[in-house]
Design a protein around this motif. Structure first.
Motif, PDB file in Angstrom:
ATOM      1  N   GLN A  37      -0.116 -12.555   7.239  1.00 28.25           N
ATOM      2  CA  GLN A  37      -0.764 -13.194   6.088  1.00 28.25           C
ATOM      3  C   GLN A  37       0.073 -13.041   4.828  1.00 28.25           C
ATOM      4  OE1 GLN A  37      -2.350 -10.830   7.967  1.00 28.25           O
ATOM      5  NE2 GLN A  37      -3.827 -12.033   9.138  1.00 28.25           N
ATOM      6  N   HIS A  38       0.724 -11.912   4.677  1.00 25.76           N
ATOM      7  CA  HIS A  38       1.566 -11.736   3.500  1.00 25.76           C
ATOM      8  C   HIS A  38       2.824 -12.597   3.625  1.00 25.76           C
ATOM      9  CE1 HIS A  38       2.660  -9.700  -0.217  1.00 25.76           C
ATOM     10  NE2 HIS A  38       3.913  -9.723   0.239  1.00 25.76           N
ATOM     11  N   SER A  78       0.390  -7.032  -2.187  1.00 27.16           N
ATOM     12  CA  SER A  78      -0.293  -7.361  -0.940  1.00 27.16           C
ATOM     13  C   SER A  78      -1.796  -7.323  -1.194  1.00 27.16           C
ATOM     14  CB  SER A  78       0.068  -6.363   0.154  1.00 27.16           C
ATOM     15  OG  SER A  78      -0.575  -5.127  -0.119  1.00 27.16           O
ATOM     16  N   ARG A  79      -2.543  -7.863  -0.237  1.00 26.85           N
ATOM     17  CA  ARG A  79      -3.987  -7.867  -0.419  1.00 26.85           C
ATOM     18  C   ARG A  79      -4.559  -6.461  -0.449  1.00 26.85           C
ATOM     19  NH1 ARG A  79      -8.293 -11.354   2.998  1.00 26.85           N
ATOM     20  NH2 ARG A  79      -8.893  -9.484   4.119  1.00 26.85           N
ATOM     21  N   ARG A 115       0.809  -1.210   0.000  1.00 27.55           N
ATOM     22  CA  ARG A 115       0.000   0.000   0.000  1.00 27.55           C
ATOM     23  C   ARG A 115       0.851   1.273   0.000  1.00 27.55           C
ATOM     24  NH1 ARG A 115      -4.234   1.982   4.035  1.00 27.55           N
ATOM     25  NH2 ARG A 115      -2.818   1.045   5.544  1.00 27.55           N
ATOM     26  N   VAL A 130      -0.119 -12.051  -3.305  1.00 29.36           N
ATOM     27  CA  VAL A 130       0.759 -12.997  -2.624  1.00 29.36           C
ATOM     28  C   VAL A 130       0.310 -13.090  -1.182  1.00 29.36           C
ATOM     29  CG1 VAL A 130       3.119 -13.346  -1.785  1.00 29.36           C
ATOM     30  CG2 VAL A 130       2.733 -12.523  -4.118  1.00 29.36           C
ATOM     31  N   LEU A 142      -1.486 -15.569   2.248  1.00 30.19           N
ATOM     32  CA  LEU A 142      -2.360 -16.629   2.711  1.00 30.19           C
ATOM     33  C   LEU A 142      -3.553 -16.839   1.796  1.00 30.19           C
ATOM     34  CD1 LEU A 142      -2.652 -18.480   5.170  1.00 30.19           C
ATOM     35  CD2 LEU A 142      -4.236 -16.774   6.069  1.00 30.19           C
ATOM     36  N   SER A 143      -4.205 -15.739   1.411  1.00 25.81           N
ATOM     37  CA  SER A 143      -5.377 -15.899   0.551  1.00 25.81           C
ATOM     38  C   SER A 143      -5.031 -15.617  -0.903  1.00 25.81           C
ATOM     39  CB  SER A 143      -6.524 -15.017   1.043  1.00 25.81           C
ATOM     40  OG  SER A 143      -6.063 -13.727   1.344  1.00 25.81           O
ATOM     41  N   ASP A 202      12.233   6.519   1.706  1.00 31.85           N
ATOM     42  CA  ASP A 202      11.023   6.770   0.930  1.00 31.85           C
ATOM     43  C   ASP A 202      11.125   6.075  -0.430  1.00 31.85           C
ATOM     44  OD1 ASP A 202       8.846   7.697  -0.395  1.00 31.85           O
ATOM     45  OD2 ASP A 202       9.331   9.834  -0.182  1.00 31.85           O
ATOM     46  N   LEU A 203      10.179   5.182  -0.679  1.00 33.31           N
ATOM     47  CA  LEU A 203      10.267   4.400  -1.914  1.00 33.31           C
ATOM     48  C   LEU A 203      10.239   5.277  -3.161  1.00 33.31           C
ATOM     49  CD1 LEU A 203       7.351   3.746  -3.662  1.00 33.31           C
ATOM     50  CD2 LEU A 203       6.797   2.763  -1.472  1.00 33.31           C
ATOM     51  N   SER A 252       2.656  -8.160   6.906  1.00 34.11           N
ATOM     52  CA  SER A 252       1.664  -8.794   7.782  1.00 34.11           C
ATOM     53  C   SER A 252       1.894 -10.305   7.791  1.00 34.11           C
ATOM     54  CB  SER A 252       0.261  -8.524   7.242  1.00 34.11           C
ATOM     55  OG  SER A 252       0.122  -9.116   5.970  1.00 34.11           O
ATOM     56  N   ASN A 288      11.290   0.258   2.683  1.00 35.58           N
ATOM     57  CA  ASN A 288      10.207   0.715   3.552  1.00 35.58           C
ATOM     58  C   ASN A 288      10.709   1.900   4.371  1.00 35.58           C
ATOM     59  OD1 ASN A 288       8.164   0.808   5.707  1.00 35.58           O
ATOM     60  ND2 ASN A 288       7.515  -1.143   4.839  1.00 35.58           N
ATOM     61  N   SER A 296       4.101  -3.836   4.536  1.00 36.10           N
ATOM     62  CA  SER A 296       4.423  -3.873   5.965  1.00 36.10           C
ATOM     63  C   SER A 296       4.904  -5.248   6.429  1.00 36.10           C
ATOM     64  CB  SER A 296       3.211  -3.458   6.790  1.00 36.10           C
ATOM     65  OG  SER A 296       2.157  -4.370   6.595  1.00 36.10           O
TER      66      SER A 296
HETATM   67  C1  LIG Z   1      -7.965 -13.882   6.594  1.00 38.40           C
HETATM   68  C2  LIG Z   1      -7.005 -12.876   6.040  1.00 38.40           C
HETATM   69  C3  LIG Z   1      -6.289 -13.199   4.910  1.00 38.40           C
HETATM   70  C4  LIG Z   1      -5.370 -12.293   4.378  1.00 38.40           C
HETATM   71  N1  LIG Z   1      -4.651 -12.665   3.281  1.00 38.40           N
HETATM   72  C5  LIG Z   1      -3.697 -11.828   2.812  1.00 38.40           C
HETATM   73  C6  LIG Z   1      -2.885 -12.197   1.711  1.00 38.40           C
HETATM   74  O1  LIG Z   1      -3.033 -13.276   1.124  1.00 38.40           O
HETATM   75  N2  LIG Z   1      -1.921 -11.345   1.300  1.00 38.40           N
HETATM   76  C7  LIG Z   1      -1.721 -10.134   1.890  1.00 38.40           C
HETATM   77  O2  LIG Z   1      -0.815  -9.410   1.463  1.00 38.40           O
HETATM   78  N3  LIG Z   1      -2.495  -9.741   2.905  1.00 38.40           N
HETATM   79  C8  LIG Z   1      -3.489 -10.551   3.383  1.00 38.40           C
HETATM   80  N4  LIG Z   1      -4.275 -10.126   4.417  1.00 38.40           N
HETATM   81  C9  LIG Z   1      -4.186  -8.714   4.816  1.00 38.40           C
HETATM   82  C10 LIG Z   1      -3.053  -8.391   5.758  1.00 38.40           C
HETATM   83  O3  LIG Z   1      -3.494  -8.605   7.082  1.00 38.40           O
HETATM   84  C11 LIG Z   1      -2.592  -6.918   5.630  1.00 38.40           C
HETATM   85  O4  LIG Z   1      -3.703  -6.077   5.784  1.00 38.40           O
HETATM   86  C12 LIG Z   1      -1.950  -6.570   4.279  1.00 38.40           C
HETATM   87  O5  LIG Z   1      -1.002  -7.539   3.908  1.00 38.40           O
HETATM   88  C13 LIG Z   1      -1.245  -5.249   4.391  1.00 38.40           C
HETATM   89  O6  LIG Z   1      -0.829  -4.827   3.103  1.00 38.40           O
HETATM   90  P1  LIG Z   1       0.338  -3.788   2.922  1.00 38.40           P
HETATM   91  O7  LIG Z   1       1.565  -4.323   3.543  1.00 38.40           O
HETATM   92  O8  LIG Z   1       0.409  -3.457   1.468  1.00 38.40           O
HETATM   93  O9  LIG Z   1      -0.213  -2.483   3.638  1.00 38.40           O
HETATM   94  P2  LIG Z   1       0.214  -1.777   5.004  1.00 38.40           P
HETATM   95  O10 LIG Z   1       0.136  -2.740   6.129  1.00 38.40           O
HETATM   96  O11 LIG Z   1      -0.587  -0.550   5.077  1.00 38.40           O
HETATM   97  O12 LIG Z   1       1.753  -1.444   4.797  1.00 38.40           O
HETATM   98  C14 LIG Z   1       2.229  -0.412   3.979  1.00 38.40           C
HETATM   99  C15 LIG Z   1       3.718  -0.270   4.272  1.00 38.40           C
HETATM  100  O13 LIG Z   1       4.286   0.673   3.367  1.00 38.40           O
HETATM  101  C16 LIG Z   1       5.179   1.518   4.066  1.00 38.40           C
HETATM  102  N5  LIG Z   1       5.218   2.795   3.342  1.00 38.40           N
HETATM  103  C17 LIG Z   1       4.236   3.720   3.244  1.00 38.40           C
HETATM  104  N6  LIG Z   1       4.635   4.757   2.500  1.00 38.40           N
HETATM  105  C18 LIG Z   1       5.907   4.507   2.114  1.00 38.40           C
HETATM  106  C19 LIG Z   1       6.873   5.216   1.345  1.00 38.40           C
HETATM  107  N7  LIG Z   1       6.621   6.407   0.782  1.00 38.40           N
HETATM  108  N8  LIG Z   1       8.087   4.661   1.165  1.00 38.40           N
HETATM  109  C20 LIG Z   1       8.388   3.459   1.726  1.00 38.40           C
HETATM  110  N9  LIG Z   1       7.507   2.749   2.454  1.00 38.40           N
HETATM  111  C21 LIG Z   1       6.282   3.261   2.647  1.00 38.40           C
HETATM  112  C22 LIG Z   1       4.624   1.604   5.461  1.00 38.40           C
HETATM  113  O14 LIG Z   1       5.659   1.897   6.395  1.00 38.40           O
HETATM  114  C23 LIG Z   1       4.036   0.221   5.692  1.00 38.40           C
HETATM  115  O15 LIG Z   1       5.006  -0.637   6.280  1.00 38.40           O
HETATM  116  C24 LIG Z   1      -5.199 -11.009   4.966  1.00 38.40           C
HETATM  117  C25 LIG Z   1      -5.942 -10.688   6.104  1.00 38.40           C
HETATM  118  C26 LIG Z   1      -6.820 -11.590   6.646  1.00 38.40           C
HETATM  119  C27 LIG Z   1      -7.580 -11.208   7.877  1.00 38.40           C
END
Ligand SMILES: Cc1cc2nc3c(=O)[nH]c(=O)nc-3n(C[C@H](O)[C@H](O)[C@H](O)COP(=O)(O)OP(=O)(O)OC[C@H]3O[C@@H](n4cnc5c(N)ncnc54)[C@H](O)[C@@H]3O)c2cc1C
Ligand SMILES: Nc1ncnc2c1ncn2[C@@H]1O[C@H](COP(=O)(O)O)[C@@H](O)[C@H]1O
Lengths: 268, 353
Positions: free
Chosen positions: B284-285, B247-248, B222, B262, B264-265, B317-318, B282, B299, B280
């Motif tokens: 699940q990821h 990520s999801r 995200r 990529v 768990l789901s 910063d990415l 997680s 990150n 981040s």
């Molecule tokens: C039953 C269940 C199944 C799930 N299955 C999956 C699955 O298969 N895959 C999956 O991915 N998730 C899954 N999830 C969701 C998971 O829990 C997380 O919500 C999700 O992985 C978070 O995605 P993210 O890392 O992209 O977002 P975030 O957690 O919001 O992380 C964003 C990261 O980007 C960094 N960032 C922000 N801005 C910048 C910048 N400018 N430069 C550098 N870094 C920056 C932040 O520091 C943060 O670490 C599942 C959840 C549940 C409950």
């Protein structure tokens, strides 16, 4: 026509935690669910039934597991399966994929005539994807894996699309056959209130080793060719080299460092 | 029957576009180490259409002592029954002690089928294979429960000991064009070629399983903020010949399609390199990528979970990091003048192959 869907009850993996000191899995209080990937197989079977004239297709859910796996079967009944069979016996415990497929095959034979067996791609706990093809081999049937589309082709064929590394394949197979399905096939439905009520009242047949007539030496741990010798925790924290960026010089240095590391590891 | 220790080690090679697929050479690297530990010969078995000598010879150059080509048009494209029947007949006759295959759509289908025909054990997705010096048994280590644990598995009483290995998890062997070995071509009898599955059509695309089999994956989180910014990640992916994962949260927002997810789901990947961009980490990821050989995280949060599983992290910063990193990687690659693959169009990795 009879469709059989083997489903497995698995621990909810998102809830699995590791005991940091002993390195073992904490299973207490972890919910058991229907293997999420099996729900796609259930959905596929229900859609085939709905596409056929009323009353011409029966969907039977099948599970090998401890007595509490009945709960998983009731969930699938609530989605709309016509009936359910639980294979449970102490002698089944500790089965590997060979032995699991052997027991499921014996149950399918007892349900014969069967036209199509629909498995999930893999179970989220064992994570092997071996039971579907193994089941087909025990039954002497063809198997189609990674199926993303499925249609019956009367009188006794099916047509599928399957996902492979280079794209998709279209195949036709004679029935009876085994298919393993992937998520792309169809989003599983949620049980309706009526479905739940019906599932609560429905009878789940229970078959034991004696009902299947399999030799004891083929069952459970004893019948399994593989042995788990050791379980351990993966190297968790890798030693992470951090390159912190404060200014553009840091940035240039970090980029150089990444190239050097990837090069040293033969990744470029 | 040869004495147990001298029984051959076999690897199952797969054909792709008129040559052995790239995974075949990875398996030879794995099999070579085991065969050497056992002082046993290493054979590659290749079902499919007839291939030129030069293509088979490349398997010997990579480390095989012999190549057994099972040649028939009915073996291509792959369907399970004739492959399993032909392999079962050869295994029964020649009694290998070990049979390895790649965890490709073909290997994952034929190996469990074959294991049942041969009444032996099979271990999926092994990350480590070794010979127990005490017994000569194959020790097969694999992740389970979404990578939370590793299990070492043994097949004590049944032969052959069968295992699959994730593609792209093994460096390619350095070929030695002077290596000598035996080439054997065999045309299986019609009785083994019956198939109740008919191949109708192949529809090429890069998206279906390419992600799972890519050697390098760039996973976007995200932190990328909006779909318009994906170009930055795509450019990085291109500079690394990588497939794009997500990520999801990214998929839920519609920035990339579900096949890219990529975790768990979503899909489980185990590439040689995973680059996590603004993600981040997680649980699940992580469940879908933590067995990657090398993990690089980008990150801006020094506390992000992903750093706990990373080998290398750029904390910044990415939006500043990606353009500079991409340019530097392009430069590094150009300097090396393309990649030294085994020549063929290994079909196992979509854009990365
Ligand atoms: C039953 C269940 C199944 C799930 N299955 C999956 C699955 O298969 N895959 C999956 O991915 N998730 C899954 N999830 C969701 C998971 O829990 C997380 O919500 C999700 O992985 C978070 O995605 P993210 O890392 O992209 O977002 P975030 O957690 O919001 O992380 C964003 C990261 O980007 C960094 N960032 C922000 N801005 C910048 C910048 N400018 N430069 C550098 N870094 C920056 C932040 O520091 C943060 O670490 C599942 C959840 C549940 C409950
Ligand atoms: N104990 C079981 N009972 C019923 N079906 C099972 C069982 N184990 C595995 N299966 C089926 O086989 C598929 C693959 O499982 P696995 O080979 O364990 O990854 C699952 O998705 C189920 O459809």
């Amino acid at each position: 026509m009879r469709l059989v869907v083997p489903i497995k009850q698995v621990p909810e993996t998102t809830a699995v935690r590791m005991d940091e000191t002993t390195g073992t899995m904490v299973r207490d209080g972890v919910d058991a669910i229907v293997n999420p990937l099996d729900l796609y197989a259930v959905e596929a079977a229900l859609r085939l039934r709905e596409a056929a004239p009323d009353g011409t297709i029966e969907v039977v859910a099948l599970s090998m597991g401890p007595p509490r796996a009945e709960v998983a079967l009731r969930e699938v009944l609530a989605m709309g399966a016509d009936r359910a069979v639980l294979l449970t016996d102490r002698a089944f415990a500790g089965a590997d994929t060979w032995s699991t497929a052997n027991v499921l095959a014996a149950a399918v034979r007892r349900l014969w005539p069967v036209d199509l067996i629909l498995c999930g791609e893999r179970a989220t706990d064992g994570d092997t994807g071996q039971v579907g093809p193994g089941l087909a081999a025990f039954l002497g049937l063809p198997v189609l894996t990674y199926v993303s589309r499925l249609a019956l082709q009367p009188p006794a064929q099916c047509r599928v699309e399957r996902l492979v590394e280079t794209g998709r394949e279209r195949l036709e197979a004679d029935l009876p056959a085994v298919v393993t399905v992937v998520k792309e096939l169809a989003e599983p439905r949620l049980p309706t209130l009526r479905g739940k009520q019906r599932a609560r009242r429905a009878e789940v047949a229970v078959w034991t080793a004696a009902d299947l007539g399999l030799p004891a030496e083929d069952l459970g741990l004893k019948g399994s060719p593989t042995r788990v010798e050791r379980i351990f925790r993966p190297r968790l924290g890798r030693t992470c080299e951090r390159l912190t960026i404060r200014d553009s010089a840091d940035l240039e240095a970090a980029a150089d460092r990444v190239v050097a590391v990837l090069n040293a590891r033969g990744l470029l | 029957m040869p004495p147990a220790s001298m029984a051959p080690v076999w690897v199952l090679a797969e054909p792709a576009d008129g040559r052995p697929a790239r995974v075949s050479y990875e398996l030879i690297a794995r099999g070579r180490a085991l065969a050497t530990a056992l002082s046993a010969p290493l054979w590659a078995v290749l079902p499919g259409p007839s291939l030129p000598d030069e293509a088979l010879q490349s398997l010997i150059a990579a480390g095989a002592d012999g190549v057994l080509a099972l040649e028939h048009e009915a073996l291509a494209p792959f369907t399970v029954e004739p492959w399993a029947a032909c392999l079962a007949a050869q295994v029964r006759e020649r009694q290998p002690q070990i049979l390895l295959a790649a965890a490709t759509s073909t290997g994952r289908t034929v190996m469990p089928y074959l294991a049942v025909l041969l009444r032996t054990g099979l271990t999926a997705d092994c990350t480590d294979l070794a010979i127990d010096p005490a017994t000569g048994d194959l020790l097969q280590t694999r992740p389970a429960i979404g990578g939370h644990i590793l299990a070492t598995i043994r097949t004590p009483r049944h032969r052959p000991q069968m295992a699959t290995v994730r593609p792209h998890a093994t460096p390619l062997p350095v070929p030695d064009p002077h290596r000598q070995g035996t080439l054997e071509r065999l045309r299986p009898g019609e009785d083994l070629l019956r198939s109740r599955v008919r191949h109708l059509e192949h529809i090429p695309s890069t998206e279906s399983r390419a992600l799972q089999d890519a050697e390098v994956v760039v996973g976007v989180g995200r932190g990328i903020r909006k779909a318009d910014n994906l170009g930055l990640a795509r450019a990085l992916a291109e500079s690394l010949d990588a497939a794009l994962g997500a990520s999801r949260d990214v998929v839920d927002r519609g920035w990339l399609d579900y096949p890219h997810q990529v975790g768990l789901s979503g899909k489980t990947v185990s590439p040689r390199l995973y680059v996590a961009v603004g993600l981040s980490g997680s649980v699940q990821h992580l469940a879908g990528m933590q067995t990657s050989e090398t993990i690089l995280a980008i990150n801006n949060d020094p506390e992000a979970q992903i750093l706990k599983v990373a080998d290398l992290a750029i904390v910044g910063d990415l939006f500043e990091v990606l353009p500079v990193l991409t340019a530097r990687l392009q430069q590094a690659r150009r300097g090396r003048g393309g990649d030294g693959d085994h020549g063929g169009q290994g079909n196992q990795g979509g854009p990365a192959a």
